[in-house]
Scaffold this active site. Structure first.
Site, PDB file in Angstrom:
ATOM      1  N   ARG A 117       0.849  -1.194   0.000  1.00  0.00           N
ATOM      2  CA  ARG A 117       0.000   0.000   0.000  1.00  0.00           C
ATOM      3  C   ARG A 117       0.880   1.238   0.000  1.00  0.00           C
ATOM      4  O   ARG A 117       1.808   1.356   0.817  1.00  0.00           O
ATOM      5  CB  ARG A 117      -0.918   0.018   1.224  1.00  0.00           C
ATOM      6  CG  ARG A 117      -1.770   1.291   1.340  1.00  0.00           C
ATOM      7  CD  ARG A 117      -2.780   1.183   2.475  1.00  0.00           C
ATOM      8  NE  ARG A 117      -3.467   2.450   2.722  1.00  0.00           N
ATOM      9  CZ  ARG A 117      -4.492   2.903   2.023  1.00  0.00           C
ATOM     10  NH1 ARG A 117      -4.952   2.193   0.994  1.00  0.00           N
ATOM     11  NH2 ARG A 117      -5.065   4.057   2.313  1.00  0.00           N
ATOM     12  N   GLY A 118       0.597   2.150  -0.909  1.00  0.00           N
ATOM     13  CA  GLY A 118       1.290   3.427  -0.946  1.00  0.00           C
ATOM     14  C   GLY A 118       0.334   4.531  -0.546  1.00  0.00           C
ATOM     15  O   GLY A 118      -0.794   4.597  -1.042  1.00  0.00           O
ATOM     16  N   THR A 119       0.759   5.406   0.349  1.00  0.00           N
ATOM     17  CA  THR A 119      -0.121   6.467   0.829  1.00  0.00           C
ATOM     18  C   THR A 119       0.712   7.571   1.471  1.00  0.00           C
ATOM     19  O   THR A 119       1.937   7.537   1.442  1.00  0.00           O
ATOM     20  CB  THR A 119      -1.149   5.905   1.844  1.00  0.00           C
ATOM     21  OG1 THR A 119      -2.116   6.898   2.154  1.00  0.00           O
ATOM     22  CG2 THR A 119      -0.467   5.428   3.104  1.00  0.00           C
ATOM     23  N   TRP A 120       0.022   8.549   2.031  1.00  0.00           N
ATOM     24  CA  TRP A 120       0.679   9.643   2.754  1.00  0.00           C
ATOM     25  C   TRP A 120       0.159   9.646   4.181  1.00  0.00           C
ATOM     26  O   TRP A 120      -1.046   9.527   4.415  1.00  0.00           O
ATOM     27  CB  TRP A 120       0.393  10.978   2.069  1.00  0.00           C
ATOM     28  CG  TRP A 120       1.004  11.076   0.703  1.00  0.00           C
ATOM     29  CD1 TRP A 120       0.522  10.524  -0.458  1.00  0.00           C
ATOM     30  CD2 TRP A 120       2.199  11.754   0.343  1.00  0.00           C
ATOM     31  NE1 TRP A 120       1.343  10.810  -1.511  1.00  0.00           N
ATOM     32  CE2 TRP A 120       2.393  11.577  -1.049  1.00  0.00           C
ATOM     33  CE3 TRP A 120       3.134  12.500   1.057  1.00  0.00           C
ATOM     34  CZ2 TRP A 120       3.472  12.114  -1.732  1.00  0.00           C
ATOM     35  CZ3 TRP A 120       4.219  13.047   0.376  1.00  0.00           C
ATOM     36  CH2 TRP A 120       4.380  12.851  -0.997  1.00  0.00           C
ATOM     37  N   GLU A 137      -7.107   1.258  11.007  1.00  0.00           N
ATOM     38  CA  GLU A 137      -7.691   2.066   9.936  1.00  0.00           C
ATOM     39  C   GLU A 137      -9.206   2.015  10.059  1.00  0.00           C
ATOM     40  O   GLU A 137      -9.812   0.963   9.838  1.00  0.00           O
ATOM     41  CB  GLU A 137      -7.247   1.543   8.572  1.00  0.00           C
ATOM     42  CG  GLU A 137      -7.920   2.217   7.385  1.00  0.00           C
ATOM     43  CD  GLU A 137      -7.791   3.735   7.405  1.00  0.00           C
ATOM     44  OE1 GLU A 137      -8.749   4.401   7.871  1.00  0.00           O
ATOM     45  OE2 GLU A 137      -6.753   4.249   6.962  1.00  0.00           O
ATOM     46  N   SER A 142      -7.326  -0.386   1.118  1.00  0.00           N
ATOM     47  CA  SER A 142      -7.011  -0.990  -0.175  1.00  0.00           C
ATOM     48  C   SER A 142      -5.523  -1.300  -0.252  1.00  0.00           C
ATOM     49  O   SER A 142      -4.684  -0.468   0.095  1.00  0.00           O
ATOM     50  CB  SER A 142      -7.398  -0.047  -1.319  1.00  0.00           C
ATOM     51  OG  SER A 142      -8.792   0.151  -1.363  1.00  0.00           O
ATOM     52  N   GLU A 191      -6.319  -5.849  -6.586  1.00  0.00           N
ATOM     53  CA  GLU A 191      -6.652  -5.273  -5.281  1.00  0.00           C
ATOM     54  C   GLU A 191      -7.103  -6.292  -4.244  1.00  0.00           C
ATOM     55  O   GLU A 191      -7.909  -7.179  -4.519  1.00  0.00           O
ATOM     56  CB  GLU A 191      -7.747  -4.214  -5.452  1.00  0.00           C
ATOM     57  CG  GLU A 191      -8.080  -3.452  -4.184  1.00  0.00           C
ATOM     58  CD  GLU A 191      -9.020  -2.282  -4.437  1.00  0.00           C
ATOM     59  OE1 GLU A 191      -9.332  -1.581  -3.460  1.00  0.00           O
ATOM     60  OE2 GLU A 191      -9.435  -2.069  -5.597  1.00  0.00           O
TER      61      GLU A 191
END
EC number: 2.4.2.31
Length: 249
Positions: A117-120, A137, A142, A191
């Site tokens: 998972r890539g996020t900020w 979370e 996702s 996904e």
């Protein structure tokens, strides 16, 4: 053995014999290879449908398809909101939609393995995280079995007044993950989706100037005791009473 199946095995076991974060640090594979791997994962997802899938409704299928396009925005906004009293009719609609997607997930194939998972994430949270802490979370989570896909979601900095940093998660999925690749409009993303309130225990952290790499494993909420627990979205420490108030009913 079928070549496509071999490719899928390669995809699903990318990090089986590698060091933490190796897969996500590797140069991206070609677009053609990533597309093929995603297609193979979609085929695997469809082939893995069990008896529960026979009970999935047309409304549930439509909800999952919509989730991957735009439905996730409303659902996650509602789940992350600290006050939903002003949502009115939209809130009732959001709650019903969330229940429908959750019901659909329970009828879709489970996935156990590694995902990304890539996020900020808020810098204020990252600065205090340690191995052993648990991230919660409140919204749907996702992930993708393809590191290339995960990295795409951490390219553009969100428009936020908060100080954020790019984070790439390597997720060891023991429970709670369901593949929606067989239904998702964006099946090329390979996904794996988690229902709201997923718990992730931090197993490793690597901080660099541009990224923070975090290795996590899924854990049951009931198994988390005497552990520092944080809301991944807000960055706040999660207390038991506060946590229960986040559960969507």
């Amino acid at each position: 053995m079928n070549t496509r199946f071999l490719l899928l095995l390669c995809c699903l076991s990318f990090t089986t014999f590698s060091q933490p974060f190796d897969a996500i640090k590797q140069p991206n594979r070609s677009e053609e290879e990533v597309t093929q791997l995603a297609e193979d994962f979609k085929d695997w997802s469809k082939a893995s449908n069990g008896w529960r899938y026979s009970f999935i409704t047309a409304n549930e299928k439509e909800a999952v398809e919509d989730f991957s396009i735009s439905g996730y925005q409303t659902a996650n906004d509602y789940l992350r909101a600290t006050d939903t009293s002003t949502w009115g009719v939209a809130g009732a609609d959001a709650r019903q939609y969330i229940r429908t997607v959750k019901s659909a997930l329970n009828k879709l194939p489970k996935y156990k393995g590694t995902a990304y998972r890539g996020t900020w994430v808020k810098l204020s949270l990252l600065n205090k995280l340690e191995e052993g802490d648990v991230l919660v979370e409140p919204a749907f989570t996702s992930t993708s079995t393809l590191p290339e896909v995960a990295k795409r979601f951490s390219v553009v900095h969100p428009n936020s007044p908060q100080r954020l940093k790019r984070v790439l998660f390597e997720v060891k999925i023991n429970q709670g993950g369901h593949t929606i690749a067989g239904l998702s409009e964006y099946s090329k993303e390979a996904e794996v989706l988690f229902a709201p309130n997923a718990h992730f225990r931090i197993t490793q952290i690597e901080r660099t100037s541009n990224h923070t790499y975090i290795g996590v494993e899924t854990v049951k909420a009931s198994a988390v005791k005497n552990t520092q627990k944080y809301n991944l979205y807000s960055g706040e420490e999660v207390e038991a009473s506060f946590w229960h108030s986040l559960v969507c009913t």
